[in-house]
Write a protein that holds these residues in place. Structure first.
Motif, mmCIF file in Angstrom:
data_model
loop_
_atom_site.group_PDB
_atom_site.id
_atom_site.type_symbol
_atom_site.label_atom_id
_atom_site.label_comp_id
_atom_site.label_asym_id
_atom_site.label_seq_id
_atom_site.Cartn_x
_atom_site.Cartn_y
_atom_site.Cartn_z
ATOM 1 N N GLY A 43 -3.568 -4.209 -8.405
ATOM 2 C CA GLY A 43 -2.963 -4.548 -7.116
ATOM 3 C C GLY A 43 -3.975 -4.547 -5.986
ATOM 4 N N SER A 44 -4.936 -3.645 -6.056
ATOM 5 C CA SER A 44 -5.967 -3.576 -5.019
ATOM 6 C C SER A 44 -6.866 -4.801 -5.037
ATOM 7 C CB SER A 44 -6.819 -2.318 -5.206
ATOM 8 O OG SER A 44 -6.052 -1.166 -4.968
ATOM 9 N N VAL A 45 -7.266 -5.257 -6.219
ATOM 10 C CA VAL A 45 -8.114 -6.451 -6.286
ATOM 11 C C VAL A 45 -7.342 -7.674 -5.791
ATOM 12 C CG1 VAL A 45 -7.715 -7.185 -8.705
ATOM 13 C CG2 VAL A 45 -9.924 -7.565 -7.644
ATOM 14 N N LEU A 46 -6.077 -7.762 -6.137
ATOM 15 C CA LEU A 46 -5.256 -8.884 -5.682
ATOM 16 C C LEU A 46 -5.061 -8.843 -4.165
ATOM 17 C CD1 LEU A 46 -3.512 -11.337 -6.320
ATOM 18 C CD2 LEU A 46 -1.624 -9.784 -6.795
ATOM 19 N N LEU A 47 -4.792 -7.674 -3.636
ATOM 20 C CA LEU A 47 -4.590 -7.540 -2.195
ATOM 21 C C LEU A 47 -5.876 -7.812 -1.422
ATOM 22 C CD1 LEU A 47 -2.311 -6.973 -0.247
ATOM 23 C CD2 LEU A 47 -2.848 -4.552 -0.396
ATOM 24 N N GLY A 48 -7.012 -7.363 -1.954
ATOM 25 C CA GLY A 48 -8.291 -7.665 -1.321
ATOM 26 C C GLY A 48 -8.557 -9.154 -1.290
ATOM 27 N N LEU A 71 4.002 -3.251 -7.057
ATOM 28 C CA LEU A 71 3.147 -3.080 -8.235
ATOM 29 C C LEU A 71 2.343 -1.787 -8.148
ATOM 30 C CD1 LEU A 71 1.954 -4.345 -10.873
ATOM 31 C CD2 LEU A 71 0.168 -5.308 -9.404
ATOM 32 N N THR A 72 1.785 -1.514 -6.987
ATOM 33 C CA THR A 72 0.962 -0.320 -6.807
ATOM 34 C C THR A 72 1.844 0.840 -6.376
ATOM 35 O OG1 THR A 72 0.467 -0.850 -4.510
ATOM 36 C CG2 THR A 72 -1.042 -1.710 -6.177
ATOM 37 N N THR A 73 1.340 2.044 -6.574
ATOM 38 C CA THR A 73 2.199 3.183 -6.272
ATOM 39 C C THR A 73 1.421 4.446 -5.943
ATOM 40 O OG1 THR A 73 3.881 4.654 -7.190
ATOM 41 C CG2 THR A 73 2.488 3.536 -8.781
ATOM 42 N N TRP A 74 1.393 4.784 -4.682
ATOM 43 C CA TRP A 74 0.748 6.024 -4.244
ATOM 44 C C TRP A 74 1.616 7.224 -4.630
ATOM 45 C CZ3 TRP A 74 -3.969 7.227 -2.895
ATOM 46 C CH2 TRP A 74 -4.205 8.464 -2.316
ATOM 47 N N SER A 75 2.917 7.066 -4.587
ATOM 48 C CA SER A 75 3.804 8.190 -4.904
ATOM 49 C C SER A 75 3.664 8.610 -6.363
ATOM 50 C CB SER A 75 5.261 7.849 -4.583
ATOM 51 O OG SER A 75 5.682 6.721 -5.322
ATOM 52 N N THR A 76 3.546 7.660 -7.264
ATOM 53 C CA THR A 76 3.372 8.012 -8.672
ATOM 54 C C THR A 76 2.006 8.641 -8.901
ATOM 55 O OG1 THR A 76 4.881 6.264 -9.341
ATOM 56 C CG2 THR A 76 3.430 7.137 -11.045
ATOM 57 N N VAL A 102 -11.685 5.605 -5.400
ATOM 58 C CA VAL A 102 -12.942 4.860 -5.503
ATOM 59 C C VAL A 102 -12.716 3.496 -6.178
ATOM 60 C CG1 VAL A 102 -15.240 4.854 -6.571
ATOM 61 C CG2 VAL A 102 -14.400 6.905 -5.424
ATOM 62 N N ALA A 103 -12.008 3.492 -7.301
ATOM 63 C CA ALA A 103 -11.764 2.236 -8.013
ATOM 64 C C ALA A 103 -10.860 1.304 -7.201
ATOM 65 C CB ALA A 103 -11.150 2.511 -9.382
ATOM 66 N N GLY A 104 -9.856 1.858 -6.523
ATOM 67 C CA GLY A 104 -8.966 1.033 -5.711
ATOM 68 C C GLY A 104 -9.690 0.370 -4.551
ATOM 69 N N LEU A 105 -10.494 1.145 -3.840
ATOM 70 C CA LEU A 105 -11.265 0.559 -2.732
ATOM 71 C C LEU A 105 -12.307 -0.432 -3.248
ATOM 72 C CD1 LEU A 105 -11.772 3.668 -0.435
ATOM 73 C CD2 LEU A 105 -10.391 1.642 0.049
ATOM 74 N N GLY A 106 -12.957 -0.075 -4.334
ATOM 75 C CA GLY A 106 -13.932 -0.986 -4.927
ATOM 76 C C GLY A 106 -13.288 -2.283 -5.370
ATOM 77 N N ALA A 107 -12.116 -2.205 -5.961
ATOM 78 C CA ALA A 107 -11.396 -3.396 -6.403
ATOM 79 C C ALA A 107 -10.984 -4.266 -5.218
ATOM 80 C CB ALA A 107 -10.169 -2.999 -7.219
ATOM 81 N N ALA A 108 -10.543 -3.637 -4.138
ATOM 82 C CA ALA A 108 -10.162 -4.406 -2.944
ATOM 83 C C ALA A 108 -11.375 -5.133 -2.365
ATOM 84 C CB ALA A 108 -9.543 -3.482 -1.899
#
Length: 120
Positions: A43-48, A71-76, A102-108
């Motif tokens: 979801g992060s790569v798609l949103l980026g 699709l993405t979920t901070w709560s989970t 780290v992976a989420g920001l990197g993917a974005a």
């Protein structure tokens, strides 16, 4: 109209999150939440990429807010991290938070960079 686009995106993103999470987790015998990490990074790569694309506000509502939001979920991520910590799995809990951020920001950033390069 915007609310309907968001709802449509979410109606697709939420079941996809669940199915992807279950499929990924079924392949791993560890308590580490690989499925949640997978959907959050995807979801992060798609949103980026969406952020870099010249798209209409309706597309941003449908794909960004609706689909990626469901699709993405901070709560989970939070729940699974606490579950790991409570069961004595402190290292995996720390790894989950660190790797997810780290992976989420990197993917974005990657998604943004790829779309920028392709459109420029």
């Amino acid at each position: 109209m915007t609310i309907l686009l968001i709802a449509l995106g979410a109606a697709i993103g939420a079941p996809l999150r669940y199915l992807t999470d279950r499929a990924v987790q079924a392949r791993h015998g560890s308590p580490f939440p690989w499925g949640t990490l997978t959907v959050n990074v995807a979801g992060s790569v798609l949103l980026g990429g969406l952020l870099a694309a010249p798209v209409a506000p309706g597309v941003t509502a449908l794909v960004g807010t609706g689909f990626c939001g469901a699709l993405t979920t901070w709560s989970t991520l939070s729940y699974e991290t606490l579950r790991l910590a409570r069961t004595g799995e402190r290292r995996p809990a720390y790894a989950n938070v660190t790797l997810s951020v780290v992976a989420g920001l990197g993917a974005a950033f990657l998604g943004y960079a790829v779309v920028t390069a392709l459109s420029g």
